[in-house]
Scaffold this active site. Sequence first.
Site, PDB file in Angstrom:
ATOM      1  CB  SER A 119      36.816   3.285 -52.044  1.00  0.00           C
ATOM      2  OG  SER A 119      37.212   2.118 -52.727  1.00  0.00           O
ATOM      3  CG  HIS A 228      37.485  -0.680 -48.575  1.00  0.00           C
ATOM      4  ND1 HIS A 228      38.582   0.150 -48.767  1.00  0.00           N
ATOM      5  CD2 HIS A 228      36.623  -0.392 -49.591  1.00  0.00           C
ATOM      6  CE1 HIS A 228      38.395   0.882 -49.847  1.00  0.00           C
ATOM      7  NE2 HIS A 228      37.222   0.592 -50.366  1.00  0.00           N
TER       8      HIS A 228
END
Length: 253
Positions: A119, A228
Amino acid sequence: RWKNPKDGLVIEGLLTLPVGYKSGRVPLLTFGHGGPASRFGENYLGYLGHIYAPQTLAANGFAVLRPNPRGTGGYGRAFRVANRNDWGGLDWIDINAGIDKVIADGVADPQRLGLMGWSYGGFIASWALGHSDRFRAISIGAPVVDLLSFHGTTDIRAFIPSYFAGMPLDLLRAHSPIWNLKKTRARVLIQHGEADDRVPITQGTMLYRMLDELGVNVTMVTYPRTPHVPREPKLRIDVARRNVEFFVDALRE
């Protein structure tokens, strides 16, 4: 603890030494956290330990540095907002200063350095591709690589404007890894979930294609049904296993 050489800000990090370590230089992996307001704390597996498992990496002879650069949460508001309009700026120097300290302390082998992150940590790892030649291996997970297209596709619409007030296009481009790439000797691994609404898989795909066209030794692995952060146990195991194997192979003597 160490200081940023440009402004003297004190930065903290966790250093995990290889199992049985007594002295001498060993390969060092630096793990950039996400958020960017997440943080590394003093607990056993810790943040995303199922992706970049520090205990397993330490068992394979690596030292693992987990820095908390400016922008990290838990150090007060001033520290938390110190990376506004500056992703890849002083926060990047914070991280590199930590690596420099572990080298100066006689622990890290400067010829066997690796970097990893998911991320925002993936942003930092992608940023390294165009801003450093010190790493031999870089593992990049679900990275933000182009701030404008990320803003246009993510499920958190207010996120980028909260860091880059007014969204000036020249600033967004200047702080986007995809616009700063160069050919690198580092081996690169990209991992991304196919159902990621937070950082859409197009971000990782753009990075893979650009690196491939530059002639970089890059591999991209995508994970079905995965948002994610990997959730399914077998996929979590695969993500972690690939990272261990990647660094063992790339940073062996």
